[in-house]
Write a protein that holds these residues in place. Structure first.
Motif, mmCIF file in Angstrom:
data_model
loop_
_atom_site.group_PDB
_atom_site.id
_atom_site.type_symbol
_atom_site.label_atom_id
_atom_site.label_comp_id
_atom_site.label_asym_id
_atom_site.label_seq_id
_atom_site.Cartn_x
_atom_site.Cartn_y
_atom_site.Cartn_z
ATOM 1 N N LEU A 85 -25.186 10.663 3.716
ATOM 2 C CA LEU A 85 -25.450 11.957 4.339
ATOM 3 C C LEU A 85 -26.740 12.591 3.834
ATOM 4 C CD1 LEU A 85 -21.818 13.407 4.309
ATOM 5 C CD2 LEU A 85 -23.084 12.470 6.262
ATOM 6 N N GLY A 86 -27.336 11.991 2.838
ATOM 7 C CA GLY A 86 -28.648 12.448 2.399
ATOM 8 C C GLY A 86 -28.627 13.358 1.190
ATOM 9 N N ASN A 87 -29.782 13.430 0.536
ATOM 10 C CA ASN A 87 -29.948 14.271 -0.644
ATOM 11 C C ASN A 87 -30.410 15.655 -0.204
ATOM 12 O OD1 ASN A 87 -30.177 15.131 -3.287
ATOM 13 N ND2 ASN A 87 -32.225 14.264 -3.558
ATOM 14 N N ASN A 88 -29.490 16.398 0.407
ATOM 15 C CA ASN A 88 -29.838 17.721 0.932
ATOM 16 C C ASN A 88 -28.840 18.764 0.450
ATOM 17 O OD1 ASN A 88 -27.519 17.844 2.872
ATOM 18 N ND2 ASN A 88 -28.614 16.152 3.841
ATOM 19 N N PHE A 89 -29.174 20.014 0.703
ATOM 20 C CA PHE A 89 -28.280 21.112 0.317
ATOM 21 C C PHE A 89 -27.935 21.922 1.558
ATOM 22 C CE2 PHE A 89 -30.021 19.868 -3.721
ATOM 23 C CZ PHE A 89 -28.929 19.979 -4.576
ATOM 24 N N LEU A 90 -27.158 21.264 2.424
ATOM 25 C CA LEU A 90 -26.642 21.887 3.631
ATOM 26 C C LEU A 90 -25.134 22.044 3.477
ATOM 27 C CD1 LEU A 90 -28.506 19.704 6.293
ATOM 28 C CD2 LEU A 90 -29.130 22.010 5.554
ATOM 29 N N PHE A 91 -24.605 23.193 3.893
ATOM 30 C CA PHE A 91 -23.165 23.388 3.805
ATOM 31 C C PHE A 91 -22.419 22.343 4.639
ATOM 32 C CE2 PHE A 91 -23.790 27.740 2.070
ATOM 33 C CZ PHE A 91 -22.873 27.644 1.030
ATOM 34 N N THR A 93 -23.145 19.229 4.955
ATOM 35 C CA THR A 93 -23.013 18.030 4.129
ATOM 36 C C THR A 93 -21.977 18.217 3.032
ATOM 37 O OG1 THR A 93 -25.317 17.383 4.524
ATOM 38 C CG2 THR A 93 -24.248 16.475 2.561
ATOM 39 N N TRP A 94 -22.060 19.330 2.337
ATOM 40 C CA TRP A 94 -21.214 19.512 1.167
ATOM 41 C C TRP A 94 -19.771 19.886 1.511
ATOM 42 C CZ3 TRP A 94 -22.255 17.816 -3.555
ATOM 43 C CH2 TRP A 94 -23.564 17.371 -3.765
ATOM 44 N N SER A 95 -19.549 20.433 2.697
ATOM 45 C CA SER A 95 -18.156 20.659 3.116
ATOM 46 C C SER A 95 -17.477 19.326 3.390
ATOM 47 C CB SER A 95 -18.106 21.553 4.357
ATOM 48 O OG SER A 95 -18.746 20.939 5.465
ATOM 49 N N ILE A 96 -18.242 18.354 3.899
ATOM 50 C CA ILE A 96 -17.691 17.002 4.104
ATOM 51 C C ILE A 96 -17.436 16.333 2.759
ATOM 52 C CG2 ILE A 96 -18.238 14.684 4.968
ATOM 53 C CD1 ILE A 96 -19.761 16.051 7.260
ATOM 54 N N ARG A 97 -18.394 16.448 1.846
ATOM 55 C CA ARG A 97 -18.201 15.860 0.519
ATOM 56 C C ARG A 97 -17.063 16.548 -0.222
ATOM 57 N NH1 ARG A 97 -24.674 15.146 -0.654
ATOM 58 N NH2 ARG A 97 -24.827 13.083 0.318
ATOM 59 N N VAL A 141 -34.158 30.597 2.366
ATOM 60 C CA VAL A 141 -32.730 30.372 2.634
ATOM 61 C C VAL A 141 -32.255 29.109 1.915
ATOM 62 C CG1 VAL A 141 -31.037 29.796 4.426
ATOM 63 C CG2 VAL A 141 -32.725 31.597 4.842
ATOM 64 N N ASN A 142 -33.049 28.047 1.994
ATOM 65 C CA ASN A 142 -32.677 26.787 1.332
ATOM 66 C C ASN A 142 -32.596 26.944 -0.181
ATOM 67 O OD1 ASN A 142 -32.503 25.439 3.730
ATOM 68 N ND2 ASN A 142 -34.490 24.448 3.588
ATOM 69 N N PHE A 143 -33.512 27.729 -0.739
ATOM 70 C CA PHE A 143 -33.521 27.983 -2.178
ATOM 71 C C PHE A 143 -32.201 28.647 -2.615
ATOM 72 C CE2 PHE A 143 -34.312 30.983 -5.664
ATOM 73 C CZ PHE A 143 -34.836 30.144 -6.633
ATOM 74 N N LEU A 144 -31.775 29.646 -1.841
ATOM 75 C CA LEU A 144 -30.536 30.359 -2.159
ATOM 76 C C LEU A 144 -29.318 29.469 -1.928
ATOM 77 C CD1 LEU A 144 -31.451 33.820 -0.566
ATOM 78 C CD2 LEU A 144 -31.421 33.233 -3.001
ATOM 79 N N LEU A 145 -29.336 28.717 -0.804
ATOM 80 C CA LEU A 145 -28.208 27.839 -0.490
ATOM 81 C C LEU A 145 -28.016 26.773 -1.565
ATOM 82 C CD1 LEU A 145 -28.516 27.178 3.357
ATOM 83 C CD2 LEU A 145 -26.752 28.491 2.184
ATOM 84 N N LYS A 146 -29.121 26.241 -2.054
ATOM 85 C CA LYS A 146 -29.052 25.196 -3.074
ATOM 86 C C LYS A 146 -28.307 25.695 -4.307
ATOM 87 C CE LYS A 146 -32.034 21.991 -5.633
ATOM 88 N NZ LYS A 146 -33.418 21.508 -5.818
ATOM 89 N N SER A 219 -35.648 18.459 9.822
ATOM 90 C CA SER A 219 -35.705 18.917 8.438
ATOM 91 C C SER A 219 -36.424 20.251 8.356
ATOM 92 C CB SER A 219 -36.438 17.884 7.572
ATOM 93 O OG SER A 219 -37.807 17.847 7.937
ATOM 94 N N ASN A 220 -36.731 20.646 7.129
ATOM 95 C CA ASN A 220 -37.374 21.944 6.907
ATOM 96 C C ASN A 220 -38.897 21.846 6.873
ATOM 97 O OD1 ASN A 220 -37.360 24.739 6.402
ATOM 98 N ND2 ASN A 220 -37.622 24.403 4.223
ATOM 99 N N TYR A 221 -39.475 20.707 7.279
ATOM 100 C CA TYR A 221 -40.928 20.628 7.307
ATOM 101 C C TYR A 221 -41.474 21.687 8.267
ATOM 102 C CZ TYR A 221 -40.457 16.060 5.058
ATOM 103 O OH TYR A 221 -40.158 15.045 4.194
ATOM 104 N N PRO A 222 -42.598 22.319 7.930
ATOM 105 C CA PRO A 222 -43.112 23.389 8.782
ATOM 106 C C PRO A 222 -43.526 22.915 10.171
ATOM 107 C CG PRO A 222 -44.657 22.897 6.998
ATOM 108 C CD PRO A 222 -43.395 22.166 6.699
ATOM 109 N N LYS A 223 -44.245 21.817 10.256
ATOM 110 C CA LYS A 223 -44.657 21.221 11.531
ATOM 111 C C LYS A 223 -45.374 19.919 11.213
ATOM 112 C CE LYS A 223 -49.022 23.794 11.747
ATOM 113 N NZ LYS A 223 -49.866 24.696 12.547
ATOM 114 N N PRO A 224 -45.619 19.061 12.226
ATOM 115 C CA PRO A 224 -46.375 17.829 11.943
ATOM 116 C C PRO A 224 -47.708 18.159 11.281
ATOM 117 C CG PRO A 224 -45.398 17.716 14.123
ATOM 118 C CD PRO A 224 -45.156 19.113 13.625
ATOM 119 N N PRO A 225 -48.152 17.313 10.348
ATOM 120 C CA PRO A 225 -49.358 17.621 9.569
ATOM 121 C C PRO A 225 -50.670 17.399 10.307
ATOM 122 C CG PRO A 225 -48.469 15.528 8.889
ATOM 123 C CD PRO A 225 -47.488 16.087 9.874
#
Length: 393
Positions: A85-91, A93-97, A141-146, A219-225
């Protein structure tokens, strides 16, 4: 062993399971001993489906609702869940785990694609946030969620963990850690003794599909580089110039997510699908942005030339390229400002060796003693003794 007696393995993914994953996880080999289910949660995550989805696999199941997934797990009672499910901090993902943990599922996490952590200087980060206010909001938001997730799910760790380098040694697990090598290094092992495909000297460009990569949207990338209008035109112009100055042919190893329509942007440069490892072995130079293919390049001790552009230098991707190049002390070339021949290029062996220990092959891995299939077999036999006998691959 009759089919009805086979133990069950669930491979649970947060995105489309592609043909490359089918071979990466050695599904055909696993099917010889176990009943394998591939669980695709692309719809649940709201991700953009990837092409090249595996076909005609009867146990390929998609869920858009986690409760239906939980009921299916309760019904089938898997003997092992391989969590990708990946190395992420999404609820999500973690509700499944959390469910895995609360229902005592036996879980395995494979950390076999370790990437260097990229640190942004404060000033650069501020510039990115100013240009991309939505990215700033998402990052906050991701910082707080983590931090919230780390508190709520602090006890949720896999039973088993596979590490392919020292950089993942901080990961926690309940029962045992196995030491192995990266997916890309396995590619290296598969192709190192194959016959040479191209007789002439060539430089290999590692395509990363940076304009249309699904991660740009999932993902949380801002946009293509970079933009399609400038990126491909500048890249092809650079390739033609590189060939002329260095008297070496340039060919392209296409990314698995690059389809034929996207690949047409590279005309007239020769392109290859699904041959990256084999082509990399005999390349004189490797032209790259930041791909994990550098794992194979490090194993082959190939000279790496990291590519950037005027556009990329103004994007979040610039730091990725810069910090990856520093791991090898390699050259960075701006494709919009190139006119210098690459003279004799010596790699720094100590840097390459350190990179291999940290990301490619864990120093504690014992060659020829363990591989991915043996690890799966060991876990299955340790958890459930089959006829009181152990077996090996």
């Amino acid at each position: 062993m009759n089919k009805i007696d086979k133990k069950k393995i669930f491979i649970i993914s947060n995105s489309t399971f592609q043909n490359t994953h089918y071979y990466k996880f050695k599904i055909n080999d696993l099917l010889k001993k176990y009943e394998v289910f591939i669980i695709d949660l692309t719809k649940y995550y709201g991700s953009i489906p990837k092409f090249n989805k595996i076909k005609y696999f009867k146990n390929y199941i998609q869920f858009s609702d986690k409760e239906k997934l939980f009921k299916f797990i309760d019904l089938k009672k898997p003997n092992l869940i391989i969590d990708i499910l990946g190395n992420n901090f999404l609820f999500k993902t973690w509700s499944i785990r959390g469910f895995f943990y609360n229902t005592n599922q036996t879980t395995l996490i494979l950390n076999r694609g370790i990437q260097p952590k990229i640190a942004y200087p404060s000033l650069d980060l501020i510039k990115i946030y100013i240009k991309n206010p939505k990215y700033f909001y998402k990052s906050l938001v991701n910082f707080l969620l983590k931090r919230i997730i780390k508190i709520i799910y602090k006890n949720v760790v896999p039973d088993y963990f596979v590490s392919s380098g020292l950089e993942s040694d901080y990961q926690r697990y309940k029962k045992k850690k196995y030491f192995l090598y990266s997916y890309d290094y396995e590619n290296y092992l598969s192709y190192k003794n194959k016959k040479r495909l191209i007789k002439k000297k060539y430089a290999l460009f590692i395509d990363e599909n940076i304009i249309y990569h699904p991660d740009n949207f999932n993902s949380n990338y801002p946009k293509p580089p970079a933009t399609k209008q400038r990126y491909y035109k500048s890249l092809v112009k650079f390739f033609l110039k590189f060939q002329k100055i260095n008297k070496v042919k340039v060919i392209i190893a296409l990314h698995p997510t690059t389809n034929k329509k996207i690949a047409n942007n590279f005309k007239p440069i020769k392109k290859y699908f699904n041959l990256t490892g084999r082509l990399l072995r005999d390349a004189k130079f490797v032209l790259i942005h930041s791909s994990t293919t550098k794992h194979i390049a490090a194993a082959y001790k190939k000279p790496l030339l990291f590519l950037t552009s005027d556009e990329i230098n103004k994007s979040w991707f610039s730091n990725y390229i810069k910090q990856n190049s520093e791991l090898f002390n390699s050259k960075i070339i701006n494709i919009d400002d190139y006119d210098e021949k690459i003279e004799k290029y010596k790699i720094e062996k100590e840097k390459y060796s350190r990179f291999i220990d940290n990301y490619v092959v864990h120093p504690k891995f014992k060659y020829k003693k363990k591989n991915y299939l043996k690890i799966i077999n060991t876990i299955m036999n340790n958890e459930w003794i089959i006829n009181n006998q152990s077996s090996t691959w």
